[in-house]
Scaffold this motif. Structure first.
Motif, PDB file in Angstrom:
ATOM      1  N   VAL A  19       0.870  -1.183   0.000  1.00 12.20           N
ATOM      2  CA  VAL A  19       0.000   0.000   0.000  1.00 12.20           C
ATOM      3  C   VAL A  19       0.905   1.229   0.000  1.00 12.20           C
ATOM      4  CG1 VAL A  19      -1.664   1.336   1.347  1.00 12.20           C
ATOM      5  CG2 VAL A  19      -1.928  -1.145   1.173  1.00 12.20           C
ATOM      6  N   MET A  20       0.588   2.195  -0.865  1.00 16.61           N
ATOM      7  CA  MET A  20       1.334   3.452  -0.898  1.00 16.61           C
ATOM      8  C   MET A  20       0.357   4.576  -0.605  1.00 16.61           C
ATOM      9  SD  MET A  20       3.588   2.800  -4.312  1.00 16.61           S
ATOM     10  CE  MET A  20       4.373   4.401  -4.318  1.00 16.61           C
ATOM     11  N   VAL A  21       0.768   5.478   0.278  1.00 16.93           N
ATOM     12  CA  VAL A  21      -0.119   6.585   0.661  1.00 16.93           C
ATOM     13  C   VAL A  21       0.612   7.910   0.453  1.00 16.93           C
ATOM     14  CG1 VAL A  21      -1.515   7.584   2.512  1.00 16.93           C
ATOM     15  CG2 VAL A  21      -1.240   5.101   2.386  1.00 16.93           C
TER      16      VAL A  21
ATOM     17  N   PHE B   6       4.717  13.881   1.424  1.00 14.67           N
ATOM     18  CA  PHE B   6       5.403  12.660   1.881  1.00 14.67           C
ATOM     19  C   PHE B   6       4.702  11.470   1.255  1.00 14.67           C
ATOM     20  CE2 PHE B   6       6.801  15.504   5.243  1.00 14.67           C
ATOM     21  CZ  PHE B   6       8.078  15.042   5.540  1.00 14.67           C
ATOM     22  N   THR B   7       5.428  10.395   1.058  1.00 16.05           N
ATOM     23  CA  THR B   7       4.823   9.173   0.566  1.00 16.05           C
ATOM     24  C   THR B   7       5.239   8.047   1.509  1.00 16.05           C
ATOM     25  OG1 THR B   7       5.098  10.008  -1.664  1.00 16.05           O
ATOM     26  CG2 THR B   7       4.512   7.687  -1.458  1.00 16.05           C
ATOM     27  N   SER B   8       4.254   7.314   2.026  1.00 15.32           N
ATOM     28  CA  SER B   8       4.596   6.171   2.882  1.00 15.32           C
ATOM     29  C   SER B   8       4.252   4.880   2.146  1.00 15.32           C
ATOM     30  CB  SER B   8       3.866   6.250   4.221  1.00 15.32           C
ATOM     31  OG  SER B   8       2.471   6.254   4.014  1.00 15.32           O
ATOM     32  N   LEU B   9       4.991   3.828   2.489  1.00 13.56           N
ATOM     33  CA  LEU B   9       4.829   2.563   1.781  1.00 13.56           C
ATOM     34  C   LEU B   9       4.854   1.420   2.796  1.00 13.56           C
ATOM     35  CD1 LEU B   9       6.630   1.640  -1.488  1.00 13.56           C
ATOM     36  CD2 LEU B   9       6.736   0.068   0.436  1.00 13.56           C
ATOM     37  N   TYR B  10       3.910   0.506   2.659  1.00 10.83           N
ATOM     38  CA  TYR B  10       3.748  -0.613   3.598  1.00 10.83           C
ATOM     39  C   TYR B  10       3.806  -1.900   2.770  1.00 10.83           C
ATOM     40  CZ  TYR B  10       1.645   3.522   5.718  1.00 10.83           C
ATOM     41  OH  TYR B  10       1.425   4.799   6.156  1.00 10.83           O
ATOM     42  N   ALA B  11       4.884  -2.677   2.929  1.00 13.79           N
ATOM     43  CA  ALA B  11       5.070  -3.833   2.045  1.00 13.79           C
ATOM     44  C   ALA B  11       4.991  -5.174   2.773  1.00 13.79           C
ATOM     45  CB  ALA B  11       6.408  -3.717   1.329  1.00 13.79           C
ATOM     46  N   HIS B  12       4.881  -6.238   1.974  1.00 13.20           N
ATOM     47  CA  HIS B  12       4.806  -7.653   2.411  1.00 13.20           C
ATOM     48  C   HIS B  12       3.532  -7.933   3.230  1.00 13.20           C
ATOM     49  CE1 HIS B  12       8.867  -7.543   1.006  1.00 13.20           C
ATOM     50  NE2 HIS B  12       9.369  -6.968   2.079  1.00 13.20           N
TER      51      HIS B  12
END
Ligand SMILES: [Zn+2]
Length: 449
Positions: free
Chosen positions: A375-377, A386-392
């Motif tokens: 998910v990228m926000v 800002f861009t946050s990224l939540y992986a796996h």
């Protein structure tokens, strides 16, 4: 100074209202800034498309180079086959010449035998002349005649013998000469053939070297093509992310416009109320004295924790960024295994909710081969994107275009994509996300775990 304070205060109020009204505070950024951002992303998309086009051209070039090399290899194979046939031919000729040499040797043996026999004959004859006593020569033979007729006989006999001896000697010389000629001719033929064979062997080695070189080149072209194809996949992922990012920013602009309109309406309403209050106060000016009242309110964040198989979501912090999940930092930001780690890894076992680190708009929620469920926000905080990224992630609970608030769940921690063991790979970018991850910052400098 005073004005700035008011703006700062109202910003704080809006920040507080933001989460209440579900209108994220992330859109405090000015409209112009966001429009600029949109243009930047569009330019970036053009760059990525150029990259894709260039890489596709590169692949086409590599393919045609590969074809050329393959054709050259074909030609080399043909040359090698022709060369091998010639070697077989020359070897057969050499064998034939060797056979000739062998038969010539046999002839030489026969001829030597004949010469030896003639020598024997000449020797016998010489002996028979000497049998008459002592050193008999032709003259003595002639003088030894007892009559004229015998003398004539002897002259004729001597002449015949001399002639025969001369014939034998001539024959000797001729045989010897032809033998030598035959021998030298065959030997020359043999040396010529051997020279040719050496040349052919040399050519064979050269062809083999060429073939090896071409095969190395072909392997290298294959590798380059594979890399280019891999690059294209990366570029296409980047292009999709940028496109989604552009959409998210456009949505943020709309939200910001609505927020500004709401703010303006609220301001007008407050101004009208203030004017009415002022008018009322003026009427009451004649009255004794007025009493003011102050009010203060404070709110503390409540957190509840229960240890179960299901881990609770992290408490919503008062800071700008919230920790994205429960767990411990298993890998920090920066160098790792010779590569740079563009985020932090947070590990925890059980069912672990993952939450948005700040208010924002979901750019993408998709499955990538490396990130797994990711998910990228996009966030807009005090004029900074800002861009946050939540992986796996094990699963995702938001979708692209969705507005999320700080602490809102986006999915569950998981082990999908290029991951070994359950953990959250969390990235924070100051600005837009890009494949080079040039905007990545250490999240631990922005939030406390
Ligand atoms: Zn990681």
């Amino acid at each position: 100074m005073h004005r700035n304070k008011i703006i700062a205060m109202s910003a704080t109020i809006i920040l507080g209202l933001g989460s209440l009204l579900a209108v994220p505070s992330a859109y405090a950024e000015s409209l112009q800034d966001m429009k600029d951002k949109k243009i930047t992303i569009q330019e970036k998309r053009t760059d990525v498309q150029t990259n894709i086009n260039e890489t596709e051209t590169k692949i086409k070039n590599l393919q045609s180079q590969q074809l050329t090399v393959e054709e050259q290899l074909d030609q080399l194979e043909k040359n090698m086959t022709a060369n091998a046939n010639k070697i077989i031919e020359k070897t057969a000729e050499i064998n034939k010449t060797n056979a000739e040499i062998e038969s010539l040797k046999a002839e030489i043996v026969v001829l030597k035998d004949r010469i030896a026999k003639r020598n024997e004959l000449l020797k016998e004859r010489a002996v028979s002349y000497q049998e008459g006593g002592g050193n008999l020569n032709y003259l003595e033979v002639l003088l030894g005649a007892s009559s004229f007729s015998e003398f004539i006989d002897r002259v004729s006999a001597v002449a015949t013998i001399v002639e025969a001896d001369q014939d034998i000697i001539k024959q000797h010389e001729q045989d010897k000469k032809s033998l030598e000629e035959a021998q030298s001719a065959v030997e020359k033929k043999k040396s010529d053939l051997e020279k040719m064979l050496a040349e052919l062997t040399n050519i064979k080695q050269q062809l083999q070297v060429q073939k090896n070189q071409q095969e190395v080149l072909l392997a290298e072209l294959h590798k380059q093509k594979e890399h280019a194809e891999h690059d294209i996949v990366g570029f296409e992922e980047e292009a999709a992310n940028l496109k989604a990012q552009e959409t998210a920013v456009a949505q943020a602009i709309q939200l910001e416009q609505k927020r500004l309109a709401d703010m303006e309406a609220a301001r007008k309403k407050a101004a009208a109320e203030k004017a009415a209050a002022a008018a009322a106060a003026k009427k009451k000016q004649a009255a004794i004295s007025s009493s003011g009242s102050g009010s203060g309110s404070s709110s503390g964040s409540s957190s509840s924790s229960s240890s179960n198989a299901a881990v609770s979501a992290p408490a919503v912090s008062s800071g700008t960024f919230n920790r994205p999940s429960a767990g411990y930092v298993s890998s920090g930001f920066g160098g790792r295994w010779g590569k740079s780690h563009n985020g932090i890894d947070i590990a925890a076992s059980g069912t672990v909710p993952v939450v948005a680190t700040a208010d924002g708009v979901v750019i993408r929620a998709y499955t990538s081969s490396s990130y797994g469920n990711v998910v990228m926000v996009s966030h807009s905080i005090n004029g900074q994107t800002f861009t946050s990224l939540y992986a796996h992630l094990n699963s995702m609970s938001v979708s692209a275009g969705q507005v999320v608030s700080k602490g809102q769940q986006v999915g569950y921690m998981g082990n999908t994509g290029h991951s070994y063991g359950q953990h959250l790979h969390f990235e924070l970018h100051k600005g837009a996300w890009n494949a080079a991850k040039s905007n990545a910052v250490n999240p631990l400098n922005y939030l406390s775990m």
